[in-house]
Design an enzyme around this catalytic site. Structure first.
Site, PDB file in Angstrom:
ATOM      1  N   LYS A   1      20.121 -31.142   3.015  1.00  0.00           N
ATOM      2  CA  LYS A   1      20.567 -29.754   3.155  1.00  0.00           C
ATOM      3  C   LYS A   1      19.412 -28.761   3.065  1.00  0.00           C
ATOM      4  CE  LYS A   1      22.297 -25.673   2.017  1.00  0.00           C
ATOM      5  NZ  LYS A   1      21.584 -24.573   1.339  1.00  0.00           N
TER       6      LYS A   1
ATOM      7  N   ASP B   1      26.310 -26.969   3.293  1.00  0.00           N
ATOM      8  CA  ASP B   1      26.416 -26.713   1.856  1.00  0.00           C
ATOM      9  C   ASP B   1      27.890 -26.769   1.472  1.00  0.00           C
ATOM     10  OD1 ASP B   1      27.233 -24.400   3.153  1.00  0.00           O
ATOM     11  OD2 ASP B   1      26.820 -23.193   1.403  1.00  0.00           O
TER      12      ASP B   1
END
Length: 271
Positions: free
Chosen positions: A210, A229
């Site tokens: 991420k 996320d």
DNA sequence: ACCCAGGAAATTC
DNA sequence: GAATTTCATGGG
């Protein structure tokens, strides 16, 4: 005093662009303009009726600011194409379509998104501000540059105590050391195969998929990046059933930012 | 007091 | 190897 004026900027929304969670250093004035630091320049930015103005006491590099706000990319066309892909994306594009993906400095994006992990946006802003005040170069009484990799690489973990980023201190030092030593060449990631670039960033302790995706999108302008996320995972599962995030093509990162902002502004969708 | 946050590393199963 | 716990801090 110098000023840049860009006319016929459309679609564009200053608040959406500067306060949508891609950059953590801009502050809003009462009149809707924003002030902040890019490289070693303090600037005030305002937007009204298609005209974007940038003012500073320092010299302003036209090309650099045009690039920073991504003014040469045809967002109208991209919005139109994305809107055809999914009805909810059409809704999000309409709601958040004034966003542009900024061209931030890669090292700044790397460090700020390391700080972002398991954290909330308002606290991220505070940590980044303390990082700059403590280790950046002073420009004037209340403005500091973002600290260089060289500066941060020389610090110990304990030196970062004043910024209060907790367990992330060792990640910041590791990132700075790997960039400063040349072990990781951030600029080379602009053209590299996407998954190779991800893998390269993930050599840094504290950088997973991420954070790597965020650095590639916000620092290296890899617009195909689609960071997942907690907000985006929720949005996909509730609003885009069956989607994994790799369905939106070369401008997926712009789609991601529209969906992220739309979702954060419509929390009630996820009760 | 509680839960969560633009996650990832460390540990345990 | 996959699932769970831990990490530091503070916003809401």
């Amino acid at each position: 005093m110098s000023e840049l004026v860009f006319e016929n900027v459309c679609p564009f929304d200053l608040a959406q662009t500067l306060d949508c969670g891609q950059s953590f250093r801009w502050k809003e004035n009462a009149d809707g303009s924003f002030w902040g630091v890019v490289a070693d320049v303090v600037a005030t930015v305002s937007f009204d009726n298609g005209t974007l103005k940038i003012k500073s006491n320092s010299d302003l590099d036209e090309k650099m600011w045009r690039d920073y706000f991504d003014l040469d990319l045809d967002y109208a066309k991209i919005k139109s194409d994305l809107s055809k892909m999914h009805p909810v994306l059409a809704e999000a594009s309409s709601y958040a379509g004034g966003i542009r993906i900024l061209n931030q400095h890669p090292f700044e994006a790397l460090i700020t998104f390391i700080i972002s992990q398991n954290n909330n946006i308002s606290r991220i802003k505070g940590i980044v501000e303390r990082l700059c005040e403590n280790f950046g170069e002073c420009i004037d009484s209340q403005n500091y540059t973002f600290p260089s990799a060289e500066t941060l690489a020389k610090l110990s973990v304990d030196d970062l105590t004043p910024i209060r980023a907790g367990f992330r201190h060792r990640y910041i030092i590791d990132a700075a050391q790997k960039v400063h030593s040349g072990e990781i060449d951030l600029e080379s990631l602009r053209e590299m195969d996407y998954f190779d670039a991800q893998k390269e960033l993930m050599k840094i302790t504290g950088v997973g998929v991420k954070v790597a995706d965020c650095v590639l999108l916000y620092g290296l302008h890899r617009l195909e990046s689609f960071p997942l996320d907690v907000w985006m995972k929720r949005a996909l599962s509730v609003l885009f059933e069956g989607y994994k995030g790799d369905e939106f093509g070369v401008y997926g990162g712009i789609a991601q930012q529209y969906i992220f902002h739309y979702s954060r502004m419509h929390k009630e969708l996820f009760d």
